[in-house]
Design a protein around this motif. Structure first.
Motif: not given
Length: 125
Positions: A12-13, A15-22, A87-91, A121-125
């Motif tokens: 995801v870029q 500023g974007g969002s993701l929803r993880l499930s477990c 944020k990219p640091e959330d990768t 999870v990969t966050v691109s800048s």
């Protein structure tokens, strides 16, 4: 015994969002405190968020507070992590975990008994 399977990761870029499930197997899911942790290459696994057995008392790491939300649906044996303003640091690889020791959840890795295999999870800048 509990088996945990994470899903929802991806690219995801910023500023974007993701929803993880477990998704958890077993009939005692509702008696476990649940948590999310993450690990980046070369770093130790770190706490992200935790939630109590009834879905109350969410606690977050300072780095994600205000951006991430943990929730659970005991009827569906599932815990979620909604991640906004990424944020990219959330990768990282994100792991969910279940604690028999602490039904209120915990930020300490050693209080968890069961772990999932992780989702990237990969966050691109």
């Amino acid at each position: 015994q509990v088996q945990l399977v994470e899903s929802g990761g991806g690219l995801v870029q910023a500023g974007g969002s993701l929803r993880l499930s477990c998704a958890a197997s077993g009939r005692t899911f509702s008696t476990y405190g649940m948590g999310w942790f993450r690990q980046s290459p070369g770093k130790e696994r770190e706490f992200v968020a935790t939630i109590s057995w009834r879905g109350g008392n969410p606690v977050y790491a300072d780095s994600v507070k205000g951006r991430f939300t943990i929730s659970r649906d005991n009827a569906k044996n599932t815990v979620f992590l909604q991640m906004n303003s990424l944020k990219p640091e959330d990768t990282a690889v994100y792991y969910c975990a279940a604690s028999q020791k602490n039904i209120f959840g915990s930020s300490y890795i050693n209080e968890y008994d069961y772990w999932g295999q992780g989702t990237q999870v990969t966050v691109s800048s």
